[in-house]
Design an enzyme around this catalytic site. Structure first.
Site, short mmCIF file in Angstrom:
data_model
loop_
_atom_site.label_atom_id
_atom_site.label_comp_id
_atom_site.label_asym_id
_atom_site.label_seq_id
_atom_site.Cartn_x
_atom_site.Cartn_y
_atom_site.Cartn_z
N HIS A 141 64.27 4.64 -12.40
CA HIS A 141 64.47 3.24 -12.77
C HIS A 141 63.76 2.39 -11.73
O HIS A 141 64.21 2.25 -10.59
CB HIS A 141 65.95 2.90 -12.82
CG HIS A 141 66.23 1.44 -13.02
ND1 HIS A 141 65.87 0.77 -14.17
CD2 HIS A 141 66.81 0.52 -12.20
CE1 HIS A 141 66.23 -0.49 -14.07
NE2 HIS A 141 66.79 -0.68 -12.88
N GLY A 156 65.25 -0.86 -6.75
CA GLY A 156 66.36 -1.76 -6.44
C GLY A 156 67.34 -1.79 -7.58
O GLY A 156 67.03 -1.37 -8.70
N GLU A 157 68.51 -2.31 -7.30
CA GLU A 157 69.56 -2.32 -8.33
C GLU A 157 69.18 -3.23 -9.48
O GLU A 157 68.36 -4.14 -9.35
CB GLU A 157 70.89 -2.74 -7.71
CG GLU A 157 70.88 -4.15 -7.16
CD GLU A 157 72.17 -4.48 -6.44
OE1 GLU A 157 72.65 -5.62 -6.62
OE2 GLU A 157 72.70 -3.62 -5.72
N SER A 158 69.76 -2.97 -10.63
CA SER A 158 69.46 -3.74 -11.84
C SER A 158 69.81 -5.21 -11.64
O SER A 158 70.87 -5.54 -11.10
CB SER A 158 70.24 -3.16 -13.02
OG SER A 158 69.95 -3.85 -14.20
N GLY A 159 68.88 -6.10 -12.07
CA GLY A 159 69.11 -7.52 -11.99
C GLY A 159 68.70 -8.18 -10.69
O GLY A 159 68.89 -9.39 -10.52
N ILE A 160 68.10 -7.43 -9.77
CA ILE A 160 67.75 -8.00 -8.47
C ILE A 160 66.45 -8.79 -8.51
O ILE A 160 66.13 -9.54 -7.60
CB ILE A 160 67.67 -6.89 -7.39
CG1 ILE A 160 67.84 -7.49 -6.00
CG2 ILE A 160 66.36 -6.11 -7.50
CD1 ILE A 160 68.09 -6.48 -4.90
N GLY A 161 65.67 -8.63 -9.61
CA GLY A 161 64.46 -9.43 -9.75
C GLY A 161 63.16 -8.65 -9.74
O GLY A 161 62.09 -9.22 -9.51
N LYS A 162 63.21 -7.37 -10.03
CA LYS A 162 62.00 -6.54 -10.01
C LYS A 162 61.03 -6.99 -11.10
O LYS A 162 59.82 -7.13 -10.86
CB LYS A 162 62.37 -5.06 -10.20
CG LYS A 162 63.27 -4.50 -9.12
CD LYS A 162 63.49 -3.01 -9.28
CE LYS A 162 64.18 -2.63 -10.58
NZ LYS A 162 65.56 -3.15 -10.66
N SER A 163 61.52 -7.18 -12.32
CA SER A 163 60.65 -7.56 -13.43
C SER A 163 60.08 -8.97 -13.24
O SER A 163 58.93 -9.24 -13.59
CB SER A 163 61.41 -7.47 -14.76
OG SER A 163 61.81 -6.14 -15.02
N ASP A 180 60.87 -0.98 -15.76
CA ASP A 180 62.20 -0.44 -16.07
C ASP A 180 62.28 1.07 -15.89
O ASP A 180 63.17 1.57 -15.19
CB ASP A 180 62.64 -0.81 -17.48
CG ASP A 180 64.12 -0.52 -17.69
OD1 ASP A 180 64.92 -0.98 -16.86
OD2 ASP A 180 64.45 0.18 -18.65
N GLU A 205 60.80 -6.59 -19.60
CA GLU A 205 62.02 -7.27 -20.04
C GLU A 205 62.41 -8.33 -19.02
O GLU A 205 62.57 -8.03 -17.83
CB GLU A 205 63.17 -6.28 -20.20
CG GLU A 205 64.47 -6.94 -20.63
CD GLU A 205 65.68 -6.06 -20.45
OE1 GLU A 205 66.81 -6.55 -20.66
OE2 GLU A 205 65.51 -4.88 -20.09
N ARG A 246 62.37 -5.72 12.16
CA ARG A 246 61.62 -6.97 12.18
C ARG A 246 60.17 -6.76 12.61
O ARG A 246 59.32 -7.60 12.33
CB ARG A 246 62.31 -7.97 13.11
CG ARG A 246 63.73 -8.31 12.67
CD ARG A 246 64.33 -9.39 13.53
NE ARG A 246 63.61 -10.66 13.41
CZ ARG A 246 63.95 -11.76 14.07
NH1 ARG A 246 64.98 -11.76 14.88
NH2 ARG A 246 63.24 -12.87 13.91
#
Length: 313
Positions: A141, A156-163, A180, A205, A246
């Protein structure tokens, strides 16, 4: 790990091969190894370390040797060679299969194929083709983008802004490979190739908008069928008390299919431009692969400064 195979009929169609003789199980034959064999030593009677599971290829050298033998000797050699039940025998350079070969092919029920191509050409092409189709693979994923020529796998977790970051990168002229779900194949010792499943290829998506066809919206130049994975960027939510690297001295990697890929962990807060960060990460990774490490250079400059200015803060 799942073992893959390639139908012989698919190989025949892909390389426009001609079937001189089809065995009774021709439609059911599958190739399970990526290598092919030119049975030069076997024609001379040496069968130690012989790999019968490979596709056997007869070229000009083998054919010239066989033509110098009597028909009885050729029959004997073919009889023993084909008794090992290889998937098929391919004759290159449009060489006509002799009568003895066809007789033994029928006796042992072995498929005989023909090609017009030069032996080295067809062998190298088939090996590359099989290496790709038989490579070990997994699905992750993630989003895979080509950024400044670097294959960047965004996790990254679903909904974090990858797309959303992928769309911003598309607007900046970079290319989408998969959104996805990314199919990852190991095609060489440490080379991972990523592509999209056929069902979702070229689609992104976006929550609140829906599914977008990137090829039609941004043009065919915005998509790519597959790309090598050079860098993993793991996007995580910002945590106030977490410690983040950093300077970039910490070399992180992610292991995929036994191969370690360089990785950056990017903490995200609202308003942070992830697309710009991904561009910088891709360029920085290319610099590192070319032997330049800005973090090490910066650290060296700091050490030299304090060495020449003792007592300074």
């Amino acid at each position: 790990m799942e073992i893959y195979s390639v139908p012989l009929t698919k190989l025949v169609k892909e390389f426009d091969l001609r079937v001189a003789y089809a065995s009774s199980d021709y439609e059911k034959i599958h190739l399970t190894v990526e290598d092919v064999a030119r049975p030069g030593l076997q024609l001379a009677g040496f069968f130690e370390h012989f790999e019968p599971v490979r596709l056997q290829v007869i070229g000009n050298v083998e054919a010239s040797y066989l033509n110098k033998l009597s028909s009885f000797e050729r029959s004997r050699i073919y009889d023993r060679l084909l008794s090992f039940k290889s998937p098929a025998m391919l004759i290159a350079r449009d060489i006509e299969p002799d009568q003895q070969l066809m007789e033994m092919a029928k006796k042992h029920n072995i498929t005989i194929l023909r090609s017009n191509e030069a032996t080295s050409t067809v062998v190298s092409a088939i090996i590359a083709y099989l290496k790709s189709l038989l490579a070990p693979r997994i699905t992750r994923h993630a989003v895979l983008m080509e950024v400044y020529g670097e294959g960047v796998l965004i996790t990254g977790e679903s909904g974090i802004g990858k797309s959303e970051a992928a769309v911003e990168l598309l607007k900046r002229g970079h290319r989408l490979i998969a959104d996805d779900a990314v199919e990852i194949k190991k095609i060489a010792g440490n080379v991972l190739m990523g592509s999209a499943p056929d069902l979702i290829r070229n689609y992104v998506e976006l929550r609140g908008i829906g599914v977008v066809n990137v090829a039609k919206l941004f043009g065919m130049g915005a998509v790519k069928m597959e790309n090598q994975i050079d860098l993993v960027v793991n996007v995580v939510p910002w945590e106030q008390n977490a410690a983040y690297d950093r300077l970039g001295l910490e070399e992180q990697t992610m292991e995929i299919l036994g191969t370690k890929i360089p990785m950056n962990t990017i903490p995200i807060t609202p308003g942070r431009n992830l697309a710009v960060i991904l561009e910088v990460a891709a360029m920085n990774n290319r610099q590192r692969r070319m032997g330049y490490n800005p973090a090490e250079e910066f650290t060296q400059r700091i050490n030299e400064h304090f060495a020449s200015n003792p007592g300074t803060v």
